[in-house]
Write a protein that holds these residues in place. Structure first.
Motif, PDB file in Angstrom:
ATOM      1  N   PRO A  16      50.840  38.839  45.212  1.00 33.30           N
ATOM      2  CA  PRO A  16      49.478  38.634  44.708  1.00 33.30           C
ATOM      3  C   PRO A  16      48.666  39.923  44.595  1.00 33.30           C
ATOM      4  CG  PRO A  16      50.029  36.982  46.352  1.00 33.30           C
ATOM      5  CD  PRO A  16      51.145  37.980  46.379  1.00 33.30           C
ATOM      6  N   ASP A  17      48.833  40.838  45.534  1.00 30.81           N
ATOM      7  CA  ASP A  17      48.052  42.081  45.486  1.00 30.81           C
ATOM      8  C   ASP A  17      48.473  42.932  44.287  1.00 30.81           C
ATOM      9  OD1 ASP A  17      46.623  41.396  47.748  1.00 30.81           O
ATOM     10  OD2 ASP A  17      48.009  42.428  49.110  1.00 30.81           O
ATOM     11  N   ARG A  18      49.774  43.063  44.080  1.00 28.60           N
ATOM     12  CA  ARG A  18      50.251  43.826  42.919  1.00 28.60           C
ATOM     13  C   ARG A  18      49.813  43.161  41.627  1.00 28.60           C
ATOM     14  NH1 ARG A  18      56.232  44.287  42.685  1.00 28.60           N
ATOM     15  NH2 ARG A  18      55.777  45.702  40.973  1.00 28.60           N
ATOM     16  N   ALA A  19      49.861  41.835  41.610  1.00 24.22           N
ATOM     17  CA  ALA A  19      49.466  41.113  40.401  1.00 24.22           C
ATOM     18  C   ALA A  19      47.999  41.379  40.062  1.00 24.22           C
ATOM     19  CB  ALA A  19      49.702  39.619  40.585  1.00 24.22           C
ATOM     20  N   ARG A  20      47.139  41.326  41.080  1.00 24.44           N
ATOM     21  CA  ARG A  20      45.717  41.554  40.824  1.00 24.44           C
ATOM     22  C   ARG A  20      45.469  42.972  40.324  1.00 24.44           C
ATOM     23  NH1 ARG A  20      45.149  37.815  45.210  1.00 24.44           N
ATOM     24  NH2 ARG A  20      45.414  39.485  46.737  1.00 24.44           N
ATOM     25  N   ALA A  21      46.154  43.953  40.919  1.00 19.17           N
ATOM     26  CA  ALA A  21      45.982  45.340  40.481  1.00 19.17           C
ATOM     27  C   ALA A  21      46.476  45.527  39.053  1.00 19.17           C
ATOM     28  CB  ALA A  21      46.720  46.283  41.435  1.00 19.17           C
ATOM     29  N   TRP A  22      47.622  44.936  38.747  1.00 23.87           N
ATOM     30  CA  TRP A  22      48.186  45.071  37.401  1.00 23.87           C
ATOM     31  C   TRP A  22      47.301  44.373  36.373  1.00 23.87           C
ATOM     32  CZ3 TRP A  22      50.171  42.786  33.074  1.00 23.87           C
ATOM     33  CH2 TRP A  22      51.057  43.541  32.312  1.00 23.87           C
ATOM     34  N   ALA A  23      46.808  43.202  36.714  1.00 23.37           N
ATOM     35  CA  ALA A  23      45.940  42.465  35.803  1.00 23.37           C
ATOM     36  C   ALA A  23      44.660  43.242  35.534  1.00 23.37           C
ATOM     37  CB  ALA A  23      45.615  41.093  36.385  1.00 23.37           C
ATOM     38  N   ALA A  24      44.109  43.874  36.548  1.00 16.41           N
ATOM     39  CA  ALA A  24      42.894  44.665  36.354  1.00 16.41           C
ATOM     40  C   ALA A  24      43.161  45.870  35.461  1.00 16.41           C
ATOM     41  CB  ALA A  24      42.344  45.121  37.706  1.00 16.41           C
ATOM     42  N   ALA A  30      44.042  36.389  34.542  1.00 18.88           N
ATOM     43  CA  ALA A  30      44.290  35.701  35.802  1.00 18.88           C
ATOM     44  C   ALA A  30      45.667  36.085  36.330  1.00 18.88           C
ATOM     45  CB  ALA A  30      44.211  34.188  35.604  1.00 18.88           C
ATOM     46  N   THR A  31      45.938  35.707  37.579  1.00 14.84           N
ATOM     47  CA  THR A  31      47.237  35.950  38.207  1.00 14.84           C
ATOM     48  C   THR A  31      47.742  34.654  38.830  1.00 14.84           C
ATOM     49  OG1 THR A  31      46.313  36.563  40.366  1.00 14.84           O
ATOM     50  CG2 THR A  31      46.558  38.322  38.728  1.00 14.84           C
TER      51      THR A  31
END
Length: 296
Positions: A16-24, A30-31
């Motif tokens: 989840p943390d990597r997903a949020r950073a990548w999405a930003a 969304a992730t």
């Protein structure tokens, strides 16, 4: 995707943390985890960019939702996997192995010049795809994840030759060099087709980027700077009798735009073409032949 008029709705990830950073970083809305991404009602189509060993599992899961699915190549690690995947999804399912170039206008040009006799009898394609992997932890060097040069880039010359020859690989001779991890870091092969035509390919992950390709006929040849992901600076040259006769430049649109636009047309109710059911089994069988020849 944005150039084609689409929206990046969600990115699926195990972390989840990597997903949020990548999405930003990439302005994705969304992730979710993998299954959560497929469950979202606002998703119209899915792109699978997982390591090679996970393609079959998640392509099947995504295709089961009925949505158009573009899955990175290779679709499976061998023909047995690919055939099982295709047998397990609905007939006519809009699933594509992620070769964008069959949808590109430059490929239409190549097909026209091959088919209209400009080159005479087309006898041979000489094609390479090389680039340099410098990080030892790159997933392309991990045998457990389906790494290796033939899987990653050797599949491109095979797909191009099958498209232009309209035929399948019958026999192959090949040699590979291995990385310390055990995957092939380079593979060279000669593949003979049932049509009597021949592909000479070279693929690797330890030299400067190159996709130089020659399509050779009895009267003339095409020299293609980048048949796989053309950019506006790439060209197709017609050579006859040792002289350059004509040059074409690639379309300025991003190379993947054409494939994504086709998927969008399918979302809107259009007919799917160049699907995995039509193309991926033959590519997998050709790679199996080349890999077996290299092993011998």
């Amino acid at each position: 995707m944005r150039a084609a008029g689409g929206r990046a709705v969600v990115v699926g990830s195990r972390d989840p943390d990597r997903a949020r950073a990548w999405a930003a970083d990439h302005q994705v809305e969304a992730t979710a985890d993998y299954a959560g991404a497929l469950d979202r009602p606002d998703v119209d189509a899915v792109y699978i960019a997982l390591p090679n060993d996970q393609h079959v599992e998640w392509a099947a899961a995504a295709a089961a939702t009925g949505r158009p699915v573009i899955c990175e190549k290779p679709l499976g690690l061998d023909a047995t996997q690919v055939d099982a995947l295709l047998a397990g999804i609905p007939a006519g399912a809009p699933l594509w192995e992620s070769f964008a170039f069959p949808f590109h206008p430059q490929t239409e040009l190549l097909r026209r010049l091959v088919d209209d006799g400009t080159l005479g009898e087309v006898r041979e394609i000489v094609s390479e795809f090389h680039f340099d992997v410098r990080t030892p932890t790159n997933i392309r060097l991990d045998p457990a994840l389906g790494g290796g040069a033939l899987y990653d880039v050797g599949c491109y010359p095979v797909r191009l030759a099958r498209l232009l020859f309209g035929s399948e690989v019958d026999t192959a001779a090949a040699r590979s060099r291995s990385a310390d991890s055990g995957v092939d870091i380079e593979t060279a092969a000669v593949a003979d087709f049932t049509s009597g035509q021949r592909l000479i390919l070279s693929a690797g992950m330890r030299r400067p980027a190159s996709t130089a390709t020659r399509i050779i006929g009895s009267h003339a040849e095409l020299r293609v700077g980048n048949p796989f992901h053309p950019t506006p600076t790439d060209t197709v040259e017609l050579w006859r009798d040792g002289a350059l006769r004509q040059t074409w430049s690639a379309d300025p649109a991003p190379a993947f735009q054409w494939m994504i636009e086709h998927a969008q047309q399918v979302v809107r109710g259009g007919d799917a073409r160049i699907t995995a059911a039509e193309t991926s089994g033959g590519n997998a069988r050709a790679l199996d032949l080349i890999r077996a020849a290299a092993a011998r």
